[in-house]
Each structure stands twice: as C-alpha cells, then as structure tokens.
Design a protein around this motif. Structure first.
Motif, short mmCIF file in Angstrom:
data_model
loop_
_atom_site.label_atom_id
_atom_site.label_comp_id
_atom_site.label_asym_id
_atom_site.label_seq_id
_atom_site.Cartn_x
_atom_site.Cartn_y
_atom_site.Cartn_z
N UNK A 1 -9.85 22.68 5.48
CA UNK A 1 -9.29 23.63 4.52
C UNK A 1 -9.00 22.87 3.24
N UNK A 2 -8.44 23.54 2.25
CA UNK A 2 -8.37 22.97 0.90
C UNK A 2 -7.71 21.60 0.84
N UNK A 3 -6.67 21.38 1.63
CA UNK A 3 -5.92 20.13 1.50
C UNK A 3 -5.87 19.31 2.78
N UNK A 4 -6.80 19.56 3.71
CA UNK A 4 -6.78 18.77 4.92
C UNK A 4 -7.68 19.34 6.00
N UNK B 1 -6.17 32.28 10.22
CA UNK B 1 -6.51 32.92 8.96
C UNK B 1 -6.60 31.85 7.87
N UNK B 2 -7.80 31.69 7.33
CA UNK B 2 -8.04 30.68 6.31
C UNK B 2 -8.25 31.29 4.93
N UNK B 3 -7.89 32.55 4.76
CA UNK B 3 -8.19 33.24 3.50
C UNK B 3 -7.18 32.93 2.40
N UNK B 4 -5.99 32.47 2.74
CA UNK B 4 -4.97 32.19 1.74
C UNK B 4 -5.03 30.75 1.25
N UNK B 5 -4.08 30.40 0.40
CA UNK B 5 -4.02 29.04 -0.11
C UNK B 5 -3.72 28.04 1.00
N UNK B 6 -2.94 28.47 1.98
CA UNK B 6 -2.60 27.62 3.11
C UNK B 6 -2.96 28.37 4.39
N UNK B 7 -3.56 27.71 5.39
CA UNK B 7 -3.93 28.42 6.62
C UNK B 7 -2.70 28.93 7.36
N UNK B 8 -2.85 30.05 8.03
CA UNK B 8 -1.78 30.62 8.85
C UNK B 8 -2.36 31.13 10.16
N UNK B 9 -1.49 31.21 11.16
CA UNK B 9 -1.83 31.91 12.39
C UNK B 9 -1.38 33.36 12.29
N UNK B 10 -2.11 34.25 12.91
CA UNK B 10 -1.69 35.63 13.03
C UNK B 10 -1.78 36.02 14.50
N UNK B 11 -0.65 36.39 15.09
CA UNK B 11 -0.69 36.90 16.46
C UNK B 11 -0.88 38.41 16.42
N UNK B 12 -1.50 38.93 17.47
CA UNK B 12 -1.70 40.37 17.60
C UNK B 12 -1.33 40.79 19.02
N UNK C 1 -3.78 17.77 9.80
CA UNK C 1 -3.74 16.58 8.95
C UNK C 1 -3.90 17.03 7.50
N UNK C 2 -2.92 16.68 6.68
CA UNK C 2 -2.99 17.03 5.26
C UNK C 2 -3.40 15.79 4.47
N UNK C 3 -4.28 16.00 3.51
CA UNK C 3 -4.76 14.90 2.68
C UNK C 3 -3.61 14.36 1.83
N UNK C 4 -3.53 13.04 1.72
CA UNK C 4 -2.51 12.43 0.86
C UNK C 4 -2.90 12.62 -0.60
N UNK C 5 -1.91 12.83 -1.49
CA UNK C 5 -2.25 12.94 -2.91
C UNK C 5 -2.93 11.67 -3.40
N UNK C 6 -3.87 11.84 -4.26
CA UNK C 6 -4.61 10.68 -4.79
C UNK C 6 -3.66 9.77 -5.56
#
Length: 261
Positions: free
Chosen positions: A12-15, A114-125, A254-259
């Motif tokens: 995803x965008x940051x990791x 759910x990977x559609x937002x800026x940060x991934x989330x889980x959605x339970x149903x 795992x989130x990418x470390x800032x450069x």
C-alpha cells in the motif's frame, strides 16, 4: 484437517501488509451433513452457516459463498458488491423450490481488507450468529454482534451471558440471508495494526469453546493452520454437536520509514 497456511504480501502507499491464514470446515460428531461453507480468498474471508431442511441449508450457504467468491474474482470487494452478491444468493436459494422455503437461510460473517482509502482498513460484516473475533495486544474481543434471540435478551438486561450458554432458544437467530430476510450486513471498520489476528467461526466452535478457550489456542499456536487444527480438535472432543468452521488470519504490517534528509 486444514491444508498448509496460505500467505499474501499486500503493498500500500506507505508500506506492506503480510497476511497469513488457514481455514477448516468439519461436519462435527452429530450432524449427518455439513451445512457450513467457507471462503478464504484475499481480500475476503467469510464463514456461512446454513439452516433449513436437510439439503436447504447446504444450498443456502454454498450459493452465498459462490456468489461472494465471484465478487472476489471480479476484482472489487465493497459493501455494495457484497450486498449485490447476497441479493443474487437469495434468488438462488429461492429458485430451489423443491428443497428450500421461507425458513431456509444462512449466516454470513467475515472480514475484508479495504485498500481504497489513504490508509488500509479492515471491514467486518455480519448477518446471523457466526462471529468475528479480534486478538490484539494479548486480548480477544468479539467484534460482531450476534443476531439472535439470546443476544437480544442479553442486550435488554433480561439474561446474563452465563445463563445464555444453555438457553433453550440458543439456536434461534433473528437475521439470515434467505428469502424472508434482507441482505444488508452490519459493518464495523477497524484499523490495520501489526500483530492482529482474526478468528472467524460458525457457532459450532463457540458452542464447544469459550472465548477463553479460543484465546488459549491462539496463544499456543502462532501458525494459523496449527491454531485452526487445535481449535477443531478441541471442539470435536467437547462434543462436536454442530458443524464447525474456522478461519484464523494473521496480520503483519510494515510501514516505510521516512526518507532521511
């Protein structure tokens, strides 16, 4: 018994998120057939527990899982596509007039990434009384709320959780996917944290294992296949009164470390 643990690395965008999972479904010790069905296909993990007649419950759960599997294959999993799949499943169930009726239906309970937002989330149903549990920070919590007569009595303060365990209406659910019910699940959105573990199960597990028992086997077994295997074995040893279906899903983020400047 379950096959080997499956895995998937999701960028995803940051990791990245690494998922590891395993599932199992079993007829149990007392039922003649298995009316449960299971889907473990990234990004959707679902358990369905059918009810209504000897064959009707199998039709309800299997058609629901098949319709949800088609949604995964089409490449888009969202509340809208889930509800569309469930509507199609209801039509499928109703079309089997020789084996189904208004009392035929299935639970459907699970989680998707759910990977559609800026940060991934889980959605339970959730529709029915199968359950999603979340293991986080050493504790286990039930995320979904049962749609059952017993849960309504507990919520109204008329029944304690301890009294509910042996209540005569313990098997009576108030919502299902079927000809006489709607198809809009309850949703809960959760952040994605490193180290989270989900347990998705039919009530064939929770009839035989307490929440503490589920927690015990998670703590004993880090590998999802070993965890579902141990839970199933315990459920069968404790009576196996119903079909048993279990998914265990491990999450490593795992989130990418800032450069560096």
């Amino acid at each position: 018994m379950p096959e080997a643990t499956e895995s998937r690395v999701v960028p995803f965008a940051s990791g990245t998120i690494e998922l590891r999972w395993s599932d199992v479904t079993h007829r149990g010790r007392r039922r003649e057939n298995n009316q449960d069905a299971v889907l473990s296909a990234f990004p959707l993990f679902v358990v369905a527990d059918g009810m209504g007649g000897h064959i009707g419950g199998e039709i309800a759960s299997s058609r629901t899982i098949e319709r949800l599997s088609a949604a995964v294959a089409a490449g888009e999993v969202s509340p809208a596509t889930i509800e569309s799949a469930l509507e199609q499943a209801v039509d499928d169930i109703a079309s089997h007039t020789e084996t189904t009726d208004d009392g035929t239906g299935t639970t459907v309970t699970g989680v998707f990434l759910d990977l559609t937002g800026d940060d991934p989330t889980w959605v339970t149903l959730n529709i029915g009384d199968s359950r999603v549990y979340l293991f986080r920070d050493g504790a286990l919590a039930q995320v979904t709320t049962d749609h059952s007569v017993v849960q309504e009595l507990i919520s109204a303060g008329r029944l304690s959780p301890e009294e509910a365990e042996n209540h005569p209406y313990g098997n009576v659910i108030t919502r299902a996917v079927g000809p006489s019910d709607g198809v809009v699940p309850d949703y809960v959105r959760l952040e994605v944290l490193d180290g989270d573990r989900f347990v998705i199960c039919s009530d064939g597990l929770t009839k035989e294992l307490t929440d503490y028992g589920i927690l015990h086997f998670l703590l004993q077994h880090e590998d999802p296949t070993e965890a579902v295997d141990a839970m199933l074995e315990a459920a069968l040893e404790n009576g196996g009164r119903d079909n048993v279906t279990i998914i265990v899903l491990n999450v490593a983020r795992t989130d990418s470390s800032p450069a560096a400047d």
